[in-house]
Motif scaffolding. Structure first.
Motif, PDB file in Angstrom:
ATOM      1  N   PHE A  36       0.854  -1.179   0.000  1.00 51.57           N
ATOM      2  CA  PHE A  36       0.000   0.000   0.000  1.00 51.57           C
ATOM      3  C   PHE A  36       0.889   1.228   0.000  1.00 51.57           C
ATOM      4  CE2 PHE A  36      -4.189  -1.852   0.906  1.00 51.57           C
ATOM      5  CZ  PHE A  36      -3.801  -3.142   1.215  1.00 51.57           C
ATOM      6  N   GLN A  38       0.911   5.729   0.791  1.00 49.19           N
ATOM      7  CA  GLN A  38       0.203   6.894   1.305  1.00 49.19           C
ATOM      8  C   GLN A  38       1.016   8.141   1.010  1.00 49.19           C
ATOM      9  OE1 GLN A  38      -0.884   6.649   5.464  1.00 49.19           O
ATOM     10  NE2 GLN A  38      -2.488   8.181   5.183  1.00 49.19           N
ATOM     11  N   ARG A  44      -4.397   6.149   2.669  1.00 42.98           N
ATOM     12  CA  ARG A  44      -3.614   4.996   2.250  1.00 42.98           C
ATOM     13  C   ARG A  44      -4.369   4.257   1.145  1.00 42.98           C
ATOM     14  NH1 ARG A  44      -0.660   1.633   6.898  1.00 42.98           N
ATOM     15  NH2 ARG A  44      -0.225   3.833   7.355  1.00 42.98           N
ATOM     16  N   PHE A  46      -4.392   1.005  -1.950  1.00 46.00           N
ATOM     17  CA  PHE A  46      -3.910  -0.293  -2.393  1.00 46.00           C
ATOM     18  C   PHE A  46      -3.012  -0.136  -3.610  1.00 46.00           C
ATOM     19  CE2 PHE A  46      -3.878  -4.689  -3.361  1.00 46.00           C
ATOM     20  CZ  PHE A  46      -4.127  -4.820  -4.723  1.00 46.00           C
ATOM     21  N   ALA A  95       2.108  -5.122   3.985  1.00 45.09           N
ATOM     22  CA  ALA A  95       1.078  -5.634   4.883  1.00 45.09           C
ATOM     23  C   ALA A  95       0.948  -7.139   4.703  1.00 45.09           C
ATOM     24  CB  ALA A  95      -0.255  -4.955   4.609  1.00 45.09           C
ATOM     25  N   GLN A 103      -8.527  -4.968  -1.055  1.00 45.48           N
ATOM     26  CA  GLN A 103      -8.036  -3.636  -1.382  1.00 45.48           C
ATOM     27  C   GLN A 103      -8.192  -2.669  -0.218  1.00 45.48           C
ATOM     28  OE1 GLN A 103      -9.053  -1.819  -5.063  1.00 45.48           O
ATOM     29  NE2 GLN A 103      -8.886  -3.710  -6.253  1.00 45.48           N
ATOM     30  N   TRP A 105      -7.375  -1.276   3.057  1.00 42.14           N
ATOM     31  CA  TRP A 105      -6.207  -1.417   3.927  1.00 42.14           C
ATOM     32  C   TRP A 105      -6.626  -1.717   5.363  1.00 42.14           C
ATOM     33  CZ3 TRP A 105      -5.546   1.745   8.127  1.00 42.14           C
ATOM     34  CH2 TRP A 105      -6.253   2.966   8.144  1.00 42.14           C
ATOM     35  N   ARG A 106      -7.803  -1.354   5.752  1.00 41.73           N
ATOM     36  CA  ARG A 106      -8.239  -1.558   7.147  1.00 41.73           C
ATOM     37  C   ARG A 106      -8.422  -3.029   7.494  1.00 41.73           C
ATOM     38  NH1 ARG A 106     -10.578   2.872   5.076  1.00 41.73           N
ATOM     39  NH2 ARG A 106     -10.387   4.841   6.226  1.00 41.73           N
ATOM     40  N   TRP A 108      -6.295  -5.418   6.729  1.00 46.68           N
ATOM     41  CA  TRP A 108      -5.005  -6.105   6.883  1.00 46.68           C
ATOM     42  C   TRP A 108      -4.522  -5.973   8.320  1.00 46.68           C
ATOM     43  CZ3 TRP A 108      -2.199  -8.419   2.739  1.00 46.68           C
ATOM     44  CH2 TRP A 108      -2.853  -8.355   1.504  1.00 46.68           C
ATOM     45  N   TRP A 111       1.511  -4.781   9.678  1.00 49.47           N
ATOM     46  CA  TRP A 111       2.089  -3.717   8.872  1.00 49.47           C
ATOM     47  C   TRP A 111       3.563  -3.503   9.193  1.00 49.47           C
ATOM     48  CZ3 TRP A 111      -0.539  -1.238   5.048  1.00 49.47           C
ATOM     49  CH2 TRP A 111      -1.922  -1.451   4.997  1.00 49.47           C
TER      50      TRP A 111
END
Length: 121
Positions: A36, A38, A44, A46, A95, A103, A105-106, A108, A111
């Motif tokens: 990912f 940011q 952030r 994918f 991740a 897709q 990110w929350r 996963w 990190w």
């Protein structure tokens, strides 16, 4: 699982970088792996993912330029980035998760600390 990214840096537009994500502490092959990124002031997003059995998935913005891979014997995931553009400038995060890749990110669970990629025009 603990994740450590490396390989970021400063590169000119059109150049290439390869990011690595070294895992430790658990059975690497059990995890789907994802990348990912940011950028400042942005959420952030994918970039790419690889499933436990090696299927790969990419964001439209990087398809054809980036390649995700994994080496289970080395417990490492990679992101080969070619034809880099200034818009690719961001902190890149690795991740991992034992669930199917996503897709969002929350979803996963694990990190890395991130590695900065800066593409100059």
């Amino acid at each position: 699982v603990q994740l450590v990214e490396s390989g970021g840096g400063l590169v000119q537009a059109g150049g290439s970088l390869r990011l690595s994500c070294a895992a430790s502490g658990s059975t690497f092959s059990r995890y789907a792996m994802g990348w990912f990124r940011q950028a400042p002031g942005k959420e952030r997003e994918f970039v790419a993912a690889i499933s436990r059995n090696g299927n790969t998935y990419y964001a439209d913005s990087v398809k054809g330029r980036f390649t995700i891979s994994r080496d289970n014997t080395k417990k490492t995931a990679y992101l080969q980035m070619n034809s880099l553009k200034p818009d690719d400038t961001a902190v890149y995060y690795c991740a991992a998760d034992t669930n199917l890749w996503a897709q969002n990110w929350r979803t996963w669970g694990y990190w890395g600390q991130g590695t900065q990629v800066t593409v100059s025009s």
